[in-house]
Design a protein around this motif. Structure first.
Motif, PDB file in Angstrom:
ATOM      1  N   MET A   1      46.484  33.957  45.499  1.00 19.98           N
ATOM      2  CA  MET A   1      46.120  35.341  45.812  1.00 19.98           C
ATOM      3  C   MET A   1      46.087  36.199  44.549  1.00 19.98           C
ATOM      4  O   MET A   1      45.189  37.002  44.357  1.00 19.98           O
ATOM      5  CB  MET A   1      47.121  35.920  46.811  1.00 19.98           C
ATOM      6  N   THR A   2      47.109  35.988  43.681  1.00 18.69           N
ATOM      7  CA  THR A   2      47.140  36.746  42.431  1.00 18.69           C
ATOM      8  C   THR A   2      45.957  36.386  41.540  1.00 18.69           C
ATOM      9  O   THR A   2      45.355  37.257  40.905  1.00 18.69           O
ATOM     10  CB  THR A   2      48.455  36.474  41.682  1.00 18.69           C
ATOM     11  N   ALA A   3      45.622  35.092  41.520  1.00 14.43           N
ATOM     12  CA  ALA A   3      44.480  34.664  40.710  1.00 14.43           C
ATOM     13  C   ALA A   3      43.192  35.293  41.207  1.00 14.43           C
ATOM     14  O   ALA A   3      42.342  35.711  40.410  1.00 14.43           O
ATOM     15  CB  ALA A   3      44.379  33.142  40.735  1.00 14.43           C
ATOM     16  N   ALA A   4      43.040  35.375  42.532  1.00 11.96           N
ATOM     17  CA  ALA A   4      41.841  36.001  43.097  1.00 11.96           C
ATOM     18  C   ALA A   4      41.795  37.486  42.756  1.00 11.96           C
ATOM     19  O   ALA A   4      40.725  38.042  42.479  1.00 11.96           O
ATOM     20  CB  ALA A   4      41.810  35.805  44.612  1.00 11.96           C
ATOM     21  N   LEU A   5      42.956  38.150  42.775  1.00 12.74           N
ATOM     22  CA  LEU A   5      43.022  39.570  42.430  1.00 12.74           C
ATOM     23  C   LEU A   5      42.618  39.804  40.986  1.00 12.74           C
ATOM     24  O   LEU A   5      41.795  40.678  40.686  1.00 12.74           O
ATOM     25  CB  LEU A   5      44.443  40.090  42.681  1.00 12.74           C
ATOM     26  N   VAL A   6      43.193  38.994  40.083  1.00 12.19           N
ATOM     27  CA  VAL A   6      42.867  39.140  38.659  1.00 12.19           C
ATOM     28  C   VAL A   6      41.390  38.835  38.407  1.00 12.19           C
ATOM     29  O   VAL A   6      40.707  39.547  37.674  1.00 12.19           O
ATOM     30  CB  VAL A   6      43.765  38.223  37.812  1.00 12.19           C
ATOM     31  N   ALA A   7      40.886  37.767  39.049  1.00 11.04           N
ATOM     32  CA  ALA A   7      39.483  37.402  38.868  1.00 11.04           C
ATOM     33  C   ALA A   7      38.561  38.500  39.373  1.00 11.04           C
ATOM     34  O   ALA A   7      37.547  38.821  38.745  1.00 11.04           O
ATOM     35  CB  ALA A   7      39.194  36.086  39.596  1.00 11.04           C
ATOM     36  N   GLY A   8      38.903  39.099  40.508  1.00 12.66           N
ATOM     37  CA  GLY A   8      38.085  40.180  41.049  1.00 12.66           C
ATOM     38  C   GLY A   8      38.091  41.403  40.158  1.00 12.66           C
ATOM     39  O   GLY A   8      37.047  42.041  39.947  1.00 12.66           O
ATOM     40  N   LEU A   9      39.261  41.757  39.635  1.00 13.38           N
ATOM     41  CA  LEU A   9      39.341  42.915  38.739  1.00 13.38           C
ATOM     42  C   LEU A   9      38.533  42.684  37.472  1.00 13.38           C
ATOM     43  O   LEU A   9      37.787  43.567  37.021  1.00 13.38           O
ATOM     44  CB  LEU A   9      40.809  43.195  38.385  1.00 13.38           C
ATOM     45  N   LEU A  10      38.682  41.494  36.888  1.00 10.78           N
ATOM     46  CA  LEU A  10      37.905  41.190  35.680  1.00 10.78           C
ATOM     47  C   LEU A  10      36.413  41.202  35.970  1.00 10.78           C
ATOM     48  O   LEU A  10      35.619  41.703  35.164  1.00 10.78           O
ATOM     49  CB  LEU A  10      38.330  39.829  35.127  1.00 10.78           C
ATOM     50  N   ALA A  11      36.031  40.642  37.124  1.00 13.35           N
ATOM     51  CA  ALA A  11      34.612  40.617  37.477  1.00 13.35           C
ATOM     52  C   ALA A  11      34.072  42.028  37.661  1.00 13.35           C
ATOM     53  O   ALA A  11      32.979  42.358  37.196  1.00 13.35           O
ATOM     54  CB  ALA A  11      34.415  39.801  38.751  1.00 13.35           C
ATOM     55  N   GLY A  12      34.832  42.873  38.358  1.00 13.55           N
ATOM     56  CA  GLY A  12      34.392  44.244  38.592  1.00 13.55           C
ATOM     57  C   GLY A  12      34.248  45.041  37.313  1.00 13.55           C
ATOM     58  O   GLY A  12      33.245  45.739  37.117  1.00 13.55           O
ATOM     59  N   TYR A  13      35.237  44.927  36.435  1.00 11.01           N
ATOM     60  CA  TYR A  13      35.141  45.661  35.173  1.00 11.01           C
ATOM     61  C   TYR A  13      34.055  45.085  34.279  1.00 11.01           C
ATOM     62  O   TYR A  13      33.388  45.815  33.538  1.00 11.01           O
ATOM     63  CB  TYR A  13      36.483  45.639  34.444  1.00 11.01           C
ATOM     64  N   GLY A  14      33.870  43.753  34.340  1.00 12.06           N
ATOM     65  CA  GLY A  14      32.855  43.126  33.502  1.00 12.06           C
ATOM     66  C   GLY A  14      31.456  43.631  33.799  1.00 12.06           C
ATOM     67  O   GLY A  14      30.650  43.811  32.894  1.00 12.06           O
ATOM     68  N   ILE A  15      31.158  43.875  35.076  1.00 11.31           N
ATOM     69  CA  ILE A  15      29.821  44.347  35.443  1.00 11.31           C
ATOM     70  C   ILE A  15      29.717  45.859  35.380  1.00 11.31           C
ATOM     71  O   ILE A  15      28.632  46.422  35.256  1.00 11.31           O
ATOM     72  CB  ILE A  15      29.441  43.844  36.855  1.00 11.31           C
ATOM     73  N   ALA A  16      30.858  46.580  35.458  1.00  8.88           N
ATOM     74  CA  ALA A  16      30.816  48.040  35.548  1.00  8.88           C
ATOM     75  C   ALA A  16      30.896  48.738  34.202  1.00  8.88           C
ATOM     76  O   ALA A  16      30.340  49.830  34.036  1.00  8.88           O
ATOM     77  CB  ALA A  16      31.967  48.540  36.443  1.00  8.88           C
ATOM     78  N   VAL A  17      31.585  48.131  33.237  1.00  9.65           N
ATOM     79  CA  VAL A  17      31.892  48.844  31.995  1.00  9.65           C
ATOM     80  C   VAL A  17      30.659  49.228  31.169  1.00  9.65           C
ATOM     81  O   VAL A  17      30.622  50.322  30.600  1.00  9.65           O
ATOM     82  CB  VAL A  17      32.891  48.028  31.144  1.00  9.65           C
ATOM     83  N   PRO A  18      29.610  48.391  31.061  1.00  5.41           N
ATOM     84  CA  PRO A  18      28.484  48.803  30.215  1.00  5.41           C
ATOM     85  C   PRO A  18      27.867  50.116  30.688  1.00  5.41           C
ATOM     86  O   PRO A  18      27.548  50.262  31.869  1.00  5.41           O
ATOM     87  CB  PRO A  18      27.472  47.653  30.367  1.00  5.41           C
ATOM     88  N   VAL A  19      27.714  51.062  29.791  1.00  2.70           N
ATOM     89  CA  VAL A  19      27.119  52.351  30.140  1.00  2.70           C
ATOM     90  C   VAL A  19      25.636  52.282  29.804  1.00  2.70           C
ATOM     91  O   VAL A  19      25.225  52.508  28.671  1.00  2.70           O
ATOM     92  CB  VAL A  19      27.809  53.507  29.382  1.00  2.70           C
TER      93      VAL A  19
END
Length: 210
Positions: A1-19
């Motif tokens: 569950m923790t791995a899925a949480l970390v993976a989801g957070l990294l995935a979300g920030y990875g696609i969202a951060v570029p302006v």
């Protein structure tokens, strides 16, 4: 569950951060209208990212079941896809920085909160990079081992939360940070950070057992 949480957070920030163009418009919209309108627009962007994460999770699982005999080699294909997206994003940012190209700002009247939400949702859904990005992550994770429905749900929610937090930050800081984040140097830095996040995800996937 923790791995899925970390993976989801990294995935979300990875696609969202570029302006890019959407982020630039979001910041300028918040600065020109109100925080409420900016937050609604930010949630529109995050909703699109969450929907793509959900679609990639459901579709990726079905596809993984069908392709289970070749999931080992497929994981390396997904690693290459993520590295390619990271390089493509960094190269594009460098070209834009060197060429001093700025995203154009909309000249029409600023929308209200509801229109801002649906407008940014539609614009973000038209970005094919998002679905390719999430599909590569999900298929790569499936190659390392099947994920249960709880892990999939946590991944999708974490990806949405990460995207929402960044987009709301852009909207909230529109008046103060808009010029810095959407200028030549700010857009270069955020794009390079996002490419770094994608690279970390690819390396983690490559080092996963199996």
């Amino acid at each position: 569950m923790t791995a899925a949480l970390v993976a989801g957070l990294l995935a979300g920030y990875g696609i969202a951060v570029p302006v890019g163009a959407v982020g630039t418009y979001l910041v300028s919209l918040s600065a020109r209208t109100s925080l409420r309108t900016g937050v609604c627009a930010a949630l529109g962007v995050a909703t699109a990212d969450g929907l793509y994460a959900l679609a990639a999770t459901l579709g990726g699982t079905a596809l993984a079941d069908a392709l289970r005999p070749v999931l080992g080699p497929l994981r390396w294909v997904c690693v290459l896809v993520l590295l390619g997206l990271a390089l493509w994003g960094a190269a594009g940012a460098l070209r834009a920085y060197r060429g001093h190209r700025l995203a154009t700002r909309a000249a029409s009247a600023p929308p209200g909160p509801a229109r801002a939400f649906w407008g940014l949702l539609g614009i973000t859904l038209l970005n094919p990079t998002t679905v390719v990005y999430f599909a590569a992550l999900v298929l790569g994770a499936q190659a390392s081992g099947p994920a249960g429905p709880w892990e999939q749900g946590v991944f999708v929610l974490a990806a949405f939360a990460a995207s929402a937090s960044w987009q709301v930050l852009l909207a909230g800081g529109g008046a103060l940070l808009g010029r810095a984040l959407t200028g030549h140097r700010g857009r270069l830095v955020t794009a390079l950070v996002a490419s770094g996040v994608m690279t970390v995800l690819a390396v983690r996937m490559a080092m996963a057992p199996g």
